[in-house]
Write an enzyme that holds these catalytic residues in place. Structure first.
Site, mmCIF file in Angstrom:
data_model
loop_
_atom_site.group_PDB
_atom_site.id
_atom_site.type_symbol
_atom_site.label_atom_id
_atom_site.label_comp_id
_atom_site.label_asym_id
_atom_site.label_seq_id
_atom_site.Cartn_x
_atom_site.Cartn_y
_atom_site.Cartn_z
ATOM 1 N N ASP A 1 0.821 -1.201 0.000
ATOM 2 C CA ASP A 1 0.000 0.000 0.000
ATOM 3 C C ASP A 1 0.865 1.266 0.000
ATOM 4 O O ASP A 1 0.469 2.294 -0.552
ATOM 5 C CB ASP A 1 -0.920 -0.010 1.230
ATOM 6 C CG ASP A 1 -2.172 0.822 1.001
ATOM 7 O OD1 ASP A 1 -2.690 0.816 -0.136
ATOM 8 O OD2 ASP A 1 -2.636 1.474 1.948
ATOM 9 N N CYS B 1 -11.093 2.739 -5.648
ATOM 10 C CA CYS B 1 -10.179 2.811 -4.505
ATOM 11 C C CYS B 1 -10.741 3.710 -3.417
ATOM 12 O O CYS B 1 -11.119 3.254 -2.336
ATOM 13 C CB CYS B 1 -8.804 3.292 -4.962
ATOM 14 S SG CYS B 1 -7.655 3.394 -3.580
ATOM 15 N N GLU C 1 -9.014 -4.317 -7.829
ATOM 16 C CA GLU C 1 -9.003 -4.137 -6.372
ATOM 17 C C GLU C 1 -9.188 -5.493 -5.677
ATOM 18 O O GLU C 1 -8.581 -5.745 -4.630
ATOM 19 C CB GLU C 1 -10.106 -3.167 -5.927
ATOM 20 C CG GLU C 1 -9.809 -1.703 -6.227
ATOM 21 C CD GLU C 1 -8.851 -1.076 -5.201
ATOM 22 O OE1 GLU C 1 -8.307 -1.794 -4.354
ATOM 23 O OE2 GLU C 1 -8.655 0.145 -5.278
#
Lengths: 235, 235, 235, 235
Positions: A52, A143, A223
């Site tokens: 991330d 996102c 995702e």
């Protein structure tokens, strides 16, 4: 201050409805359930955190491309503020947070970018290069808006484990008022830009709908791939 | 083979109608009138030719950006064929043509790019980067479709000087069947892409119209600037 | 805090030295001299201010492209902070400043972009699209670093008119510590990026030098064109 | 005509040497060995062919971006000719070839793009957007130059099964003179552009080397992922 409006009305609501199964696979992913009940293995979370960090750098680049592609002062300002927030504040917070999990910035920066991570951000960049601001914002939407939905749901769900859940800070971050307001602003921008770029309700009657909904559904699946990656840390 | 259809129907017709005065200033520019009656000073034409050589390089880059921004095989193919035609055939013809006017390729390549020349192609590139394929094609349209209109008009006009007009080959090139067919294909692509990108008749009722018609009118004025430049060769 | 170092060492110094006449035409332009002695006609300054408002929007887009093209956290952060500063602070200050000259934001936003203005920013954007981060930063450098030099010189020059000079606030802005520090940071970024992108001293022995110095000199000439534009307000 | 020179000298040779294990994993992949001895399951090859059709479209877009990023006539021409060849000739050949394997163009165009396929082309596009022409060409090199090496090796290897090997036409295509010459031209372009963009021997002493060799190695690993994908057709 009143609670931010659920951003799932407008274009975002239509897009999530149109890819229902993919959307549910994303926001209800086993990784997410593992955050909610605290059962996610720590090494999965650490792997996710390190990826991330790398994600945030390219996500910031993608929002900068949104600035490049904006022609109204409101859009220029909103995206520019987000990029600055991400790079000059959020990353520092992320690094602090990672520090609490035993990952320092040198380790983060040296992490090899996982394919599922790279795939999402580069897909977004290419939608931005190939298309217009709307194509780019739609590719970015899963996102920010998805994390907001996940955070809001988990925080509202009485079944979410609070006491002793090491992932509660993550849930509180994305379910918290600041992130929710940012997401609401993103959803509003999406509707505003759609209106100017020829995508108007009834959404699925618009000539742009097939391409726009395909971009969104693709990004949602990427995702899902990101969560899958989180569950499969390197040995 | 039947004569190619006048491309001024469809979106292109609406765009030229919406900026009538600018369009007339472009296609009926004193430079164009000087080509028609042969009165254009030779040094103006030579200046124009040298700048046009540099223009072709950046115009080819802009059409390559159209390939980058295409997602259908027909669009990919059409723009790719045009780029190859421009760079691997037209430029050689242009160099030959310039040779007849005493300009060799070394001289052409060493010519400093004039501001009005640079301004048009860089504006087009930026419209392509900022917008989608339609924004880019609309910014490109005044060049290909305008030259086709100028060539067709001059060739059809009995007042155009034929005998002893050194500019007749120029008129015959742009008024000729090959260029006219290329322009008709461009106009058809414009309509096709507009339909997919949310710009449909009635054109001026579309949310995209203000921005699209502004791009077109701006590009037309930059073409006027290009002719103005032709009339003002360096001393 | 000590005074910021003159940024004209390093690559920036080499670039200005290599295009000496153009650089002097820029930083010593009649428009600049009119600011220094207060003789610049007010309508020229108002014209310049309105164009500068439009310039700031595209200049911000160009710095956002620098974020898109960055791969190091320091570069990402520096450019992102600048874009946010420009769009979310500087433009408001500029609008206030313009208000003092009788121009409100509606009037600013409705001003047609002058060719010399459009030409500079679109040239910069294209250098960024065609090249790498260094090509882009070099195309951007004449603006930020040139204004800093002009401001510093005028502020240091005892001949600069202080009392009753309506342009003193402009001089104080660009000659002031905050802008000077920003410019020093820009010059440092230029050297840092050059080092990573294969352009190292002796500068003019580098394979990249001919293209880099041409980009810089071209951008400087476009800045001269911007001043020229300021001296030629629409009737 | 003499045989084309092995393109593995120059920059390409240095790049492959620097990522030796990855390179060997790519050119000696089990998928490649299955082509050589004819043991590759037909459904793997069909899966690969369908993905390769989609790949060609985005690969063409990436080479068009190379045109956008070129500033010399030779580079503009070479890349433009390749894009035209790919889109207006190779794809038709590919469709014909796929037809022989029972895949028609409608089926090809309807195939969902596999993650490993999408990842490679979008990574390349982003290297092109973020970097300069050299960064882009280096990201593209593993494909064209790697296929040429694979074809040449298999064709030269007496152990390659000829009689009754359904994949012999594939081997003959990439090992054949036309493809080898194209690859040699690509390798020459790589050296030419490297020289102009500040990357010169000794390669690993250049400031650009860490980034350039990382891009190449990453792209090679993405090609390995492409072969892996070929071995894992959807059920």
């Amino acid at each position: 201050m009143s609670a931010p409006r659920d951003p799932r009305g407008g274009l975002f609501g239509a897009l999530t409805a149109a890819c229902g199964a993919d959307w549910r696979a994303y926001v209800g992913h086993p990784f997410v359930r593992g955050l909610a009940d605290g059962s996610l293995p720590e090494r999965c979370f650490r792997h996710y955190l390190a990826q991330d960090y790398l994600f945030l750098l390219h996500y910031s680049r993608a929002w900068s491309l949104a600035v490049v592609k904006s022609d109204r002062l409101d859009d220029l300002r909103q995206s520019a503020a987000l990029v600055d927030l991400l790079l000059n504040h959020e990353i520092a917070l992320h690094v602090d947070f990672c520090g609490g999990w035993g990952l320092d910035e040198t380790a983060l920066a040296a992490t090899p970018e996982a394919p599922a991570n790279r795939l999402y951000t580069r897909y977004v960049m290419d939608r931005g290069l190939a298309g217009d601001l709307l194509d780019l914002l739609v590719a970015l939407a899963p996102c920010g808006l998805g994390y907001a939905e996940i955070g809001r749901r988990l925080l509202a769900d009485p079944a979410t484990k609070r006491e002793g859940n090491p992932y509660l800070p993550w849930i509180e971050l994305y379910g918290g008022a600041e992130f929710q307001e940012g997401a609401a602003a993103m959803a509003a921008q999406l509707d505003r830009v759609a209106g100017r770029r020829g995508l108007t309700p009834p959404w699925d009657g618009s000539a742009r709908w097939p391409s726009i909904s395909d971009t969104f559904a693709t990004a949602v699946r990427l995702e899902v791939g990101f969560w899958d990656m989180g569950l499969a840390p390197p040995a």
